[in-house]
Motif scaffolding. Structure first.
Motif, PDB file in Angstrom:
ATOM      1  N   VAL A 185      18.156 -12.443  28.509  1.00  0.00           N
ATOM      2  CA  VAL A 185      18.630 -12.927  27.217  1.00  0.00           C
ATOM      3  C   VAL A 185      20.149 -12.771  27.172  1.00  0.00           C
ATOM      4  N   GLY A 186      20.854 -13.889  27.091  1.00  0.00           N
ATOM      5  CA  GLY A 186      22.310 -13.869  27.029  1.00  0.00           C
ATOM      6  C   GLY A 186      22.936 -14.043  28.397  1.00  0.00           C
ATOM      7  N   LEU A 187      23.891 -14.956  28.509  1.00  0.00           N
ATOM      8  CA  LEU A 187      24.583 -15.176  29.784  1.00  0.00           C
ATOM      9  C   LEU A 187      26.049 -14.793  29.614  1.00  0.00           C
ATOM     10  N   GLY A 188      26.272 -13.479  29.477  1.00  0.00           N
ATOM     11  CA  GLY A 188      27.624 -12.953  29.359  1.00  0.00           C
ATOM     12  C   GLY A 188      27.941 -12.046  30.533  1.00  0.00           C
ATOM     13  N   GLY A 189      28.747 -11.012  30.274  1.00  0.00           N
ATOM     14  CA  GLY A 189      29.140 -10.102  31.332  1.00  0.00           C
ATOM     15  C   GLY A 189      27.959  -9.430  32.000  1.00  0.00           C
TER      16      GLY A 189
END
Length: 350
Positions: A185-189
């Protein structure tokens, strides 16, 4: 104990921008390693701490717990590292060393009186405030210094010391691998490294993101599927799909909806730290023996394992290298999700 002073970037108070100051560093003791910092990653935790959002802290705060550098001196009793070694320092620089967790290599969960000593904004066993990686040098006990394999560039290795191990630890603990379906869940750091590592472990990887804006990146990084969570149809189409979901974001999500994406016996692992409690319905768990769990970073052995795994599989963070005088701008861009996927400070510019 003798000290020297080194330049660093610090938040002088919760409401102030970071600025260049000097801070003390102890001279290396018998088991200490002096590291010339080459690169330091910017973690969202740095921003929370520098702005006083995670409780009271002693200021000034010198953030930075994604540190990559080179050993320039060692104490007389050091056996694990030598001058010239490529090394890293993560989220902690000490722990009690005697509790059950420390003895098991789980120093991040230290239950001793000293507790896990954070790399910055913490009090060490010497009673001194710790200052982090937004600086030119750091002195750390050899037992809390990691070896960075030659196959990983130092700048792209820095974020592995927090973001990398934060996703590796739950993926390893819940046995992501061939035959397992994993959602990130989430494509960040954190998320971009979660995708890379889960794929390298052999899992079938899906990204669950608010929108499809980063879909091309997600597929390039190793995801086989990419879905927008803003579309209610996603939760219908993927119901009962995943063995493991790792949630890297700190947003207030509808956890019951995400738990519904798990297969019977599946686990949703919370990595992000929202400001408010997250409600979970018991029925979202008990009807399919699903689990809602949490995970922090990893201990020293697991962090070294992660670095070696990344080197073996050719993995590192996707970074944007910045000068020290761009830190405040970078903070604003992190808050606006305007980075792909980790800012790293060139310590030579401090």
């Amino acid at each position: 104990m003798t000290h020297t002073t080194i330049p660093a970037y610090a938040a002088p108070s919760p409401a102030a921008p970071l600025e260049r100051i000097t801070v003390p560093r102890r001279s290396p003791g018998e088991h200490d390693v002096l590291i010339e910092i080459k690169y330091s990653g910017i973690c969202h935790s740095d921003i929370h701490t520098a702005r006083g959002e995670w409780g009271e802290r002693a200021f000034p705060v010198v953030p930075g717990h994604e540190i990559a550098g080179v050993v320039t001196a060692v104490g007389s009793g050091v056996t694990r590292h030598t001058v010239g070694d490529r090394v890293g320092v993560g989220c902690f620089v000490d722990s009690c060393r005697t509790c059950e967790n420390c003895l098991a290599g789980l120093q991040q969960y230290c239950t001793g009186e000293l507790g896990m000593v954070g790399t910055y904004a913490a009090t060490g066993r010497d009673g001194e405030l710790t200052y982090g990686g937004y600086s030119t040098h750091i002195v750390v006990d050899e037992n809390y210094v990691l070896r960075i394999p030659d196959g990983i560039p130092l700048d792209a290795a820095a974020p592995l010391l927090c973001a990398g191990i934060t996703v590796y630890s739950p993926l390893a603990h819940w046995q992501a691998g061939p035959g397992k379906k994993v959602a990130v869940v989430g494509l960040g750091g954190l998320g971009h490294l979660g995708v890379k590592i889960a794929r390298a472990m052999g899992a079938e990887v899906t990204v669950l993101s608010q929108s499809l804006r980063k879909k091309d990146d997600g597929l390039r990084l190793g995801a086989e599927h990419y879905h927008a969570t803003s579309d209610p149809a996603t939760f219908e189409a993927l119901a009962g799909t995943f063995d493991l979901i790792i949630n890297t974001v700190s947003a207030d999500l509808d956890l019951d909806a995400y738990l519904g994406l798990l297969r019977s016996g599946g686990t949703l692992v919370q990595l992000g730290a929202p400001e408010k409690p997250l409600p979970v319905s018991p029925f979202a768990l008990i009807t399919h023996r699903r689990s809602f769990a949490g995970s922090m970073i990893g201990g020293i052995p697991e962090t070294q394992e992660m670095l070696d795994f990344c080197a073996e599989h050719g993995l590192a963070a996707d970074i944007e290298l910045i000068r020290a005088d761009q830190i405040n701008e970078a903070y604003e861009r992190v808050l606006a999700s305007d980075v792909r996927y980790r800012f790293v400070i060139d310590a030579a510019t401090i």
